[in-house]
Each structure stands twice: as structure tokens, then as C-alpha cells.
Design a protein around this motif. Structure first.
Motif, PDB file in Angstrom:
ATOM      1  N   PRO A 433       0.830  -1.204   0.000  1.00  0.00           N
ATOM      2  CA  PRO A 433       0.000   0.000   0.000  1.00  0.00           C
ATOM      3  C   PRO A 433       0.864   1.254   0.000  1.00  0.00           C
ATOM      4  O   PRO A 433       2.073   1.200   0.270  1.00  0.00           O
ATOM      5  N   ALA A 434       0.259   2.392  -0.288  1.00  0.00           N
ATOM      6  CA  ALA A 434       0.991   3.662  -0.304  1.00  0.00           C
ATOM      7  C   ALA A 434       1.645   3.902   1.050  1.00  0.00           C
ATOM      8  O   ALA A 434       1.081   3.595   2.106  1.00  0.00           O
ATOM      9  N   LYS A 435       2.852   4.443   0.993  1.00  0.00           N
ATOM     10  CA  LYS A 435       3.614   4.833   2.179  1.00  0.00           C
ATOM     11  C   LYS A 435       3.910   3.647   3.085  1.00  0.00           C
ATOM     12  O   LYS A 435       3.859   3.748   4.317  1.00  0.00           O
ATOM     13  N   SER A 436       4.246   2.526   2.475  1.00  0.00           N
ATOM     14  CA  SER A 436       4.639   1.354   3.243  1.00  0.00           C
ATOM     15  C   SER A 436       6.009   0.875   2.785  1.00  0.00           C
ATOM     16  O   SER A 436       6.505   1.263   1.722  1.00  0.00           O
ATOM     17  N   LYS A 437       6.627   0.023   3.616  1.00  0.00           N
ATOM     18  CA  LYS A 437       7.955  -0.493   3.331  1.00  0.00           C
ATOM     19  C   LYS A 437       7.981  -1.982   3.625  1.00  0.00           C
ATOM     20  O   LYS A 437       7.535  -2.425   4.685  1.00  0.00           O
ATOM     21  N   VAL A 438       8.487  -2.747   2.684  1.00  0.00           N
ATOM     22  CA  VAL A 438       8.545  -4.196   2.819  1.00  0.00           C
ATOM     23  C   VAL A 438      10.001  -4.644   2.842  1.00  0.00           C
ATOM     24  O   VAL A 438      10.857  -4.073   2.153  1.00  0.00           O
ATOM     25  N   ARG A 439      10.296  -5.630   3.656  1.00  0.00           N
ATOM     26  CA  ARG A 439      11.618  -6.275   3.652  1.00  0.00           C
ATOM     27  C   ARG A 439      11.449  -7.689   3.129  1.00  0.00           C
ATOM     28  O   ARG A 439      10.616  -8.455   3.618  1.00  0.00           O
ATOM     29  N   LEU A 440      12.272  -8.025   2.147  1.00  0.00           N
ATOM     30  CA  LEU A 440      12.187  -9.309   1.477  1.00  0.00           C
ATOM     31  C   LEU A 440      13.498 -10.068   1.623  1.00  0.00           C
ATOM     32  O   LEU A 440      14.575  -9.493   1.434  1.00  0.00           O
TER      33      LEU A 440
END
Length: 496
Positions: A433-440
Motif C-alpha cells: 500500500p501507499a507509504k509502506s515499506k517491505v523487507r524481502l
């Protein structure tokens, strides 16, 4: 306000094991106000045929896919121009097993350049079908590889830079199913078209004459249709004859996010995600799929009942509106089915070393990654073969999703929150979603080629076409510094 991405996913997941499932909101029947299924759902859902390969004396399985123009009746009596593989709309399902040597002859009969990418397939870069692998009109491209990955539901679609949105929207897409000895030994529904069904879900805008409207297809941040097709069928129903049925759901839309569950709130079990089977089934009453994501679910039915598969809208710009996707009608007498096994996939989770390389990617607007548009002659990242890294991806202005070619990945967290159980298996695409951060946690393969790149990009197709895409190469460990970051002139092909 900054939102945690997996609040949406967790809410959509509903039950995680025990508990009472929540009831999805009332919906719309493929673009019309829902009446609870009292009418509509008039059309049997089309099941894409399995394409039988030709097997040569060396054991190579050869499939032939012809991209062609045709006509399809989405609305009765109103044939409309469409594109498809080996037919007027969508393509057949391909199937192979781990260890198979396969070749696909892709013939281009649409009258303009195209490509075909094997989404979710781990193949050498030359065979990947990115925007560099242009297939000219009337030409044939014949990629070949050995299947070296676990059982999974993958798919294929065009990837010509600047034109992917049109080519997929017009109908060029299909599934490619992979099996392995473990999946074949499991007591899961697995007879194609009998108790194991592909469901390719797409939103469209239909004109009154039945044609696909392409207005705003490439000039809006998010293209959203108000009609839903399942396997190219409008207003569809599916008749089932088994107590338990496996649905392989692919979101092949351009932009839309689906929150998928059943109208009566029944729980079901997720058994697989993008890149393969979950370690154990996850019981839920809703799943969320952004464009290109897949899920395999098993759902139980009682004799004589009918139930509607539904997508409930949310507050994100790409999931507006409630839609009834498909009516499932159970026969009066059902073949018995076994319970879903407690243990499924055996692929260990992707773990990264303590000193793993961390790379950052910022998705800006609808056309940039790390402040740059895509350039076909630029190598953005160089990765040693077999590496396991952490990629941190941030969505700044809009919702996005992120797909990496060739790799398997595991979602570690989004905004610091772990994903729900059903989202923890190996994947290749993730929603932000907007303004989110994911770590993969990202696992790279062993196919090395310093001159032929793979892609990473937003899989909202307009964003991809506008330049929200980058390139990486996989090289022999220790040679990273020797790799030129510019590809030679002419490498990019006609659209470079």
C-alpha cells in the motif's frame, strides 16, 4: 496517514486456524448490483484446455503457443476483437514436472512486436522473455530450459516495454503449472478441470457493443474495470462434483487488488502461494491478491449447495468496489475427498546470513525506482549467483506491488509487522500500500550471464510501462566489479 500494509492482509485473512469467520460485505455481480445470486451467473466458466506437448526421442517436451487475433463474445451476440494464444482470448494451460526439459515455440501472429515472459519460472536470462527478447511479427522464438523448481502455479504473459498493458488487457495470458514428486504424492485435489480448477480473474471495461474499452488504459495512475471476467467468461458459474475442490486463483488484472472470500463467510484452506506449496495449510476466510499474485485454495462443499466467490472492496484506490466473481454449484451427489494433509511443501524457508547484502528500492510516483526511469541499456544491480540478500522496497506516493524475475522471495515484514501465515510461503510478487515499506529475503539462482538482464518492477502494468522497472544480472561470485553497467548498442531491440 501511514498504514501498515498487512493490516489489510490480516483483516482479509479472517480466521487463522480456529474462530468464527467474518462475513464479507454485499457485492456486485460482475458489474451489476448483487441480488444474492438469485439471478445471473448464466455462463459456464470456460476452463482453458491443457496443451499437450510433443515429446521427441530425447525426451524434450515441446509446446507451441501462437499469439493471434480473434473475436470473443463477452456479451451475447456481440463478438469483439481480442487477442489470445492458440485461440481468440487467453491461452491454454501448460503443465510440466520438475526435471522435465521443455521447449516452447512462441509464434507471433498479432501483427506487431511482442514478447512472452514466464512469470514465476526460474530460467536462464536468455529464456526469461523480458522486454529485450522481442518477437517480431510472423517470427518464432523457441526458449528452452529444464524445470528445476518445486511445484507451483506460474503463468505467462507479454512483456514488451511500453505495451505490456495493452497486450495483457487484450487477452494474452495463460497458466503454466508445475508438478514435482512431493506434490503428486499429496492427497490434494489434482485432476485438472474436475476438482482442480484454474481461475484467471481480470477486471475490464466493456462498451455497449461488447468491445473492450481501452480509454484511460495507459493515461490513468490506476486503470480499474467495472466488469469481472473469470477465464474470459462474464457472469460465470462453475459446477463441481467433489466434496473438496482446489482453486488456483491468478489476479491477471492491470491494477486491481482483490480481497477474495465466499459470500457465506465460509473458511477455506490456502495450500499454495506464488512459488509453491505452503509448509502447512492456512485456514482463512479471505485472501488478498494484487496483480500477478497467485494462491491455491481448497474449499469444501455440501451436496446441492451453491455459493458465490466474492471480492470485497476496501479503501485503497486499487480495490474500490465489491464484486461477485463466480457462482459455484455443487452436484446433488459429491465424490468423497480426503482432508487436506497437515504437511504440504518441504522447501525450507529462505534464510539470509547475518552479513547479507541489503539493497534499497524506492518506488516514486508511477514511473521511477530510486529516482530513475527504466533504461533498457542500463544494468542497475549486479548479483552473485546463489546469493541470499535482503531487499527493502518502499512505496512512496501510491500503492504498488513488486515482482522480481527468476528469484524466490520471502516476505519478512511490512512496516515491521510480520505477514499472516498464508503469505509466508515462497513468492515472487508482493503488494505494498501507499507509504509502506517491505523487507524481502531474496534467493537468487545459479544461471549466470553478465550481458543478459532479468527485471524487477512494479506489476501494476501501467507503472511498469511508464518506467517503474529496473534490470539486474547474475554473475559468477567475485566478478561483480568486472561487469559493465551499460549494455552494448543494439542490445535493447526495437523498443530500446
Amino acid at each position: 496517514m501511514r498504514r501498515r500494509a498487512f493490516l489489510l492482509l490480516a483483516a482479509a485473512a479472517g480466521t487463522q486456524g480456529c474462530g468464527s469467520p467474518s462475513r464479507p460485505a454485499a457485492g456486485r455481480a460482475t458489474g451489476r448490483p448483487s441480488d444474492g445470486g438469485a439471478s445471473g451467473f448464466a455462463n459456464p466458466v470456460r476452463i482453458p484446455p491443457l496443451l499437450e506437448p510433443v515429446v521427441d526421442s530425447a525426451g524434450v517436451k515441446t509446446f507451441t503457443l501462437t499469439a493471434q487475433r480473434g473475436r470473443t463474445e463477452f456479451l451475447p451476440g456481440k463478438p469483439a476483437p481480442t487477442w489470445g494464444f492458440n485461440g481468440p482470448y487467453l491461452g491454454p494451460t501448460l503443465r510440466a514436472s520438475r526435471g522435465d526439459r521443455v521447449r516452447v515455440n512462441v509464434v507471433n501472429r498479432i501483427g506487431e512486436d511482442t514478447t512472452v515472459h514466464w512469470h514465476g519460472m526460474r530460467v536462464p536470462a536468455l529464456m526469461d522473455g523480458g522486454p529485450q527478447r522481442i518477437i517480431a511479427p510472423d517470427a518464432t522464438w523457441s526458449p528452452h530450459w529444464t524445470v528445476e523448481q518445486p511445484a507451483a502455479t506460474t503463468w505467462y504473459h507479454p512483456h514488451p516495454h511500453g505495451y505490456t498493458v495493452q497486450h495483457v488487457y487484450r487477452g494474452l495470458a495463460g497458466m503454466f503449472l508445475l508438478d514435482d514428486p512431493r506434490s503428486q504424492a499429496l492427497d490434494l485435489p489434482r485432476t485438472y478441470g474436475v476438482d482442480d480448477f484454474p481461475l484467471i480473474v481480470q477486471d475490464k471495461v466493456l462498451n455497449d457493443d461488447g468491445t473492450l474499452s481501452e480509454k484511460r488504459l495507459d493515461d490513468s495512475v490506476f486503470f480499474l474495470g467495472d466488469r469481472i471476467l473469470v477465464n474470459g467468461t462474464l457472469d460465470p458459474h462453475l459446477k463441481v462434483g467433489s466434496q473438496r475442490v482446489r482453486l488456483r486463483i491468478l489476479n491477471a488484472s492491470n491494477s486491481r487488488l482483490f480481497h477474495i472470500g465466499f459470500a457465506d463467510g465460509r473458511a477455506f484452506q490456502v495450500v499454495g502461494a506464488d512459488a509453491g506449496l505452503l509448509p502447512a495449510p492456512a485456514q482463512v476466510d479471505r485472501i488478498s491478491l494484487s496483480p500477478a499474485e497467485r494462491a491455491e485454495i481448497v474449499v469444501a462443499f455440501s451436496p446441492g449447495e451453491s455459493v458465490i466467490l466474492r471480492s470485497s472492496g476496501g479503501r485503497d484506490p486499487i480495490d474500490k468496489g465489491d464484486f461477485d466473481l463466480l457462482k459455484i454449484i455443487a452436484a446433488d451427489r459429491l465424490r468423497p475427498s480426503s482432508e487436506v494433509p497437515d504437511h504440504l511443501g518441504t522447501t525450507p524457508p529462505i534464510e539470509v546470513p547475518a552479513d547479507a547484502r541489503v539493497r534499497g528500492f524506492r518506488l516514486d510516483g508511477d514511473d521511477e525506482i530510486n529516482g530513475r526511469d527504466y533504461a533498457m541499456d542500463r544494468i542497475d544491480e549486479v548479483v552473485p549467483a546463489g546469493a541470499r540478500e535482503i531487499w527493502e522496497v518502499e512505496a512512496r506516493d501510491h500503492a504498488h506491488n513488486f515482482h522480481i524475475h527468476e528469484v524466490a522471495l520471502r516476505v519478512l515484514d511490512i512496516d515491521g509487522s510480520p505477514p499472516p501465515q498464508w503469505y509466508r510461503s515462497q513468492k515472487d510478487t508482493v503488494f505494498l500500500p501507499a507509504k509502506s515499506k517491505v523487507r524481502l529475503a531474496v534467493e537468487f539462482g545459479h544461471f549466470t550471464d553478465p550481458r543478459t538482464p532479468y527485471m524487477f518492477h512494479c506489476h501494476i502494468l501501467r507503472h511498469e510501462d511508464r518506467g517503474m522497472m529496473g534490470q539486474f544480472v547474475i554473475v559468477e561470485p567475485g566478478t561483480e566489479a568486472e561487469v559493465p553497467r551499460t549494455l552494448p548498442t543494439g542490445h535493447a531491440g526495437p523498443h530500446g
